[in-house]
Write an enzyme that holds these catalytic residues in place. Structure first.
Site, PDB file in Angstrom:
ATOM      1  N   ARG A  24      -6.551   3.997  -7.465  1.00 30.75           N
ATOM      2  CA  ARG A  24      -7.800   4.684  -7.825  1.00 30.75           C
ATOM      3  C   ARG A  24      -7.848   4.767  -9.348  1.00 30.75           C
ATOM      4  NH1 ARG A  24      -9.314   3.569  -3.532  1.00 30.75           N
ATOM      5  NH2 ARG A  24     -10.101   4.903  -1.873  1.00 30.75           N
ATOM      6  N   GLU A  26     -15.907   3.752 -12.158  1.00 29.83           N
ATOM      7  CA  GLU A  26     -16.385   2.547 -11.456  1.00 29.83           C
ATOM      8  C   GLU A  26     -17.635   2.785 -10.617  1.00 29.83           C
ATOM      9  OE1 GLU A  26     -12.859   1.710  -8.999  1.00 29.83           O
ATOM     10  OE2 GLU A  26     -14.069   2.141  -7.234  1.00 29.83           O
ATOM     11  N   HIS A  30     -12.843  -3.502  -7.529  1.00 31.23           N
ATOM     12  CA  HIS A  30     -12.334  -2.808  -6.329  1.00 31.23           C
ATOM     13  C   HIS A  30     -12.396  -3.739  -5.117  1.00 31.23           C
ATOM     14  CE1 HIS A  30     -11.640   1.511  -4.765  1.00 31.23           C
ATOM     15  NE2 HIS A  30     -11.076   0.661  -3.931  1.00 31.23           N
TER      16      HIS A  30
HETATM   17  P1  NAD Z   1      -0.279   5.966   1.879  1.00 32.86           P
HETATM   18  O1  NAD Z   1      -0.811   7.307   2.194  1.00 32.86           O
HETATM   19  O2  NAD Z   1       0.369   5.161   2.962  1.00 32.86           O
HETATM   20  O3  NAD Z   1       0.780   6.094   0.675  1.00 32.86           O
HETATM   21  C1  NAD Z   1       0.586   6.869  -0.462  1.00 32.86           C
HETATM   22  C2  NAD Z   1       1.955   7.282  -0.981  1.00 32.86           C
HETATM   23  O4  NAD Z   1       1.749   7.990  -2.204  1.00 32.86           O
HETATM   24  C3  NAD Z   1       2.716   8.205  -0.031  1.00 32.86           C
HETATM   25  O5  NAD Z   1       4.024   7.721   0.166  1.00 32.86           O
HETATM   26  C4  NAD Z   1       2.710   9.558  -0.749  1.00 32.86           C
HETATM   27  O6  NAD Z   1       3.867  10.324  -0.499  1.00 32.86           O
HETATM   28  C5  NAD Z   1       2.653   9.095  -2.193  1.00 32.86           C
HETATM   29  N1  NAD Z   1       2.187  10.153  -3.091  1.00 32.86           N
HETATM   30  C6  NAD Z   1       1.270  11.120  -2.859  1.00 32.86           C
HETATM   31  N2  NAD Z   1       1.161  11.923  -3.934  1.00 32.86           N
HETATM   32  C7  NAD Z   1       2.012  11.426  -4.857  1.00 32.86           C
HETATM   33  C8  NAD Z   1       2.357  11.834  -6.181  1.00 32.86           C
HETATM   34  N3  NAD Z   1       1.800  12.910  -6.737  1.00 32.86           N
HETATM   35  N4  NAD Z   1       3.269  11.100  -6.837  1.00 32.86           N
HETATM   36  C9  NAD Z   1       3.855  10.025  -6.255  1.00 32.86           C
HETATM   37  N5  NAD Z   1       3.574   9.598  -5.019  1.00 32.86           N
HETATM   38  C10 NAD Z   1       2.670  10.303  -4.330  1.00 32.86           C
HETATM   39  O7  NAD Z   1      -1.477   5.177   1.222  1.00 32.86           O
HETATM   40  P2  NAD Z   1      -1.647   3.590   1.105  1.00 32.86           P
HETATM   41  O8  NAD Z   1      -2.317   3.073   2.336  1.00 32.86           O
HETATM   42  O9  NAD Z   1      -0.360   2.977   0.669  1.00 32.86           O
HETATM   43  O10 NAD Z   1      -2.735   3.508  -0.066  1.00 32.86           O
HETATM   44  C11 NAD Z   1      -2.416   3.930  -1.385  1.00 32.86           C
HETATM   45  C12 NAD Z   1      -3.693   4.057  -2.183  1.00 32.86           C
HETATM   46  O11 NAD Z   1      -4.263   2.763  -2.369  1.00 32.86           O
HETATM   47  C13 NAD Z   1      -4.802   4.864  -1.475  1.00 32.86           C
HETATM   48  O12 NAD Z   1      -4.691   6.240  -1.740  1.00 32.86           O
HETATM   49  C14 NAD Z   1      -6.059   4.287  -2.060  1.00 32.86           C
HETATM   50  O13 NAD Z   1      -6.447   5.095  -3.154  1.00 32.86           O
HETATM   51  C15 NAD Z   1      -5.644   2.916  -2.588  1.00 32.86           C
HETATM   52  N6  NAD Z   1      -6.336   1.791  -1.931  1.00 32.86           N
HETATM   53  C16 NAD Z   1      -7.009   0.899  -2.707  1.00 32.86           C
HETATM   54  C17 NAD Z   1      -7.636  -0.195  -2.132  1.00 32.86           C
HETATM   55  C18 NAD Z   1      -8.356  -1.247  -2.961  1.00 32.86           C
HETATM   56  O14 NAD Z   1      -9.137  -2.028  -2.415  1.00 32.86           O
HETATM   57  N7  NAD Z   1      -8.129  -1.336  -4.262  1.00 32.86           N
HETATM   58  C19 NAD Z   1      -7.600  -0.340  -0.741  1.00 32.86           C
HETATM   59  C20 NAD Z   1      -6.904   0.591   0.014  1.00 32.86           C
HETATM   60  C21 NAD Z   1      -6.266   1.656  -0.578  1.00 32.86           C
END
Ligand code: NAD
Length: 329
Positions: free
Chosen positions: A231, A260, A292
């Protein structure tokens, strides 16, 4: 029949949702407009809205939706930072697609790294003009380099597997480390100080807002590469731009940007972009900004459509909502 108002529609959304919607017996009305307090009126007569990453589902929008009889906001994405979950409580239910293809995003992240490091974007432009010179295209071997991965959830872990396949050393930071991981967990500070490349895979929360700021960048190795497919607001863009200008940061691959919502997913090529930071980032030779799109694979779009429609079916059938987002989610 369950009626759905679908916001911020793009042709590829329709392709995948139209494939399955008849099987569910729902009626979908597609709107190109983003969902916000002003456009919520389009949802009148629908019990469900489908929203995406840059829709503004704040308390004003939620109040309007509730007023018009909408009972469910079905996010067709994983992140839910654009929804005021506190305001939604007791008014509308919120569901999301927690996982649709971690591979799509993780593979794309490696694509950004390879592009920035090996300057594929420049090579593409050069050879199209029959410039076959190699000056300025030198990169470095990823093998043996240290990558710092912030957030070891679904996407972070797949990305780590890919990096390990490249022979990279992995340092990880997460509030909830995985047990018996085949890589090392360290503090955020240690990760910043010791990584050649840093990739962000944690959600945007109050704690992670501007996680990468001037201070964090100050701790990093000179010549670090920063990747963000999570994000935009995880990074203070102004601080990143300054660090890129100073060459403290050697390159950045950014699939997301903190402002964005004003630009991404639309064609602004005939306009003078007023966001100077975005305009500058886009123009730097060592930065690749994409709109994105890390999620954009056939598999991901198909899973997004199916999971969203299943989420809506649970709501329509009065079942417990498997993928509900609640205040403590
Ligand atoms: P997920 O929930 O499986 O994993 C997120 C991880 O971040 C977890 O292990 C959590 O413990 C950790 N976390 C939470 N707060 C934290 C902090 N303060 N410091 C460190 N780690 C922390 O999520 P995911 O499916 O792996 O997705 C991750 C992110 O990717 C989503 O939140 C989303 O914003 C982003 N995303 C982007 C796209 C894209 O098209 N660019 C697509 C999907 C997801």
């Amino acid at each position: 029949m369950t009626k759905i108002s679908f916001f911020d529609t793009k042709p590829y959304d329709r392709t995948f949702f139209d494939q399955y919607v008849a099987d569910f017996g729902f009626e979908i009305e597609y709107f190109e407009e983003k969902l916000n307090a002003h456009t919520a009126v389009f949802a009148k007569g629908s019990s469900v809205v489908v929203a995406f990453v840059n829709d503004t589902v704040d308390k004003y929008c939620i109040n309007r939706l509730a007023e018009y009889g909408v009972g469910l906001v079905a996010l067709r994405c994983a992140g839910f930072n654009n929804v005021d979950i506190n305001a939604a409580a007791g008014k509308v239910k919120v569901v999301r697609v927690p996982a649709y293809s971690p591979y799509a995003v993780a593979e794309y992240t490696m694509g950004l790294l390879l592009t920035i490091n090996r300057k594929l974007h420049k090579a593409y432009n050069r050879t199209r003009e029959y410039n076959f010179g190699l000056n300025g295209l030198t990169g470095f071997d990823l093998h043996g380099r240290t990558i710092g991965v912030v957030g070891t959830g679904r996407i972070g872990r797949v990305f780590i597997d890919i990096c390990r396949g490249f022979g990279m050393k992995v340092l990880a930071y997460d509030m909830y480390p995985v047990n018996d991981a085949p890589y090392e967990y360290v503090s955020f500070e240690h990760l910043c100080e010791n990584s050649d490349i840093i990739s962000l895979h944690c959600p945007l929360t109050k704690q992670t807002y501007h996680l990468i700021d001037e201070r964090a960048i100050g701790r990093m190795k000179d010549g670090v590469i920063i990747l963000n497919t999570s994000r935009g607001a995880l990074i203070d863009s102004e601080a990143l731009l300054e660090a890129l200008k100073d060459r403290k940061v050697a390159g950045a691959g950014l699939d997301v940007y903190e402002e964005e919502a004003d630009f991404f997913y639309e064609d602004w090529s005939d306009t003078v972009i007023k966001d100077d930071i975005l305009a500058r980032l886009v123009n730097l030779p060592n930065v690749l900004v994409s709109s994105h799109q890390a999620f954009l694979t056939e598999e991901a779009l198909s899973n997004i459509a199916l999971t969203t429609l299943n989420n809506i079916k649970e709501f329509a059938d009065g079942m417990p909502l498997t993928n509900e987002v609640t205040i403590n989610a």
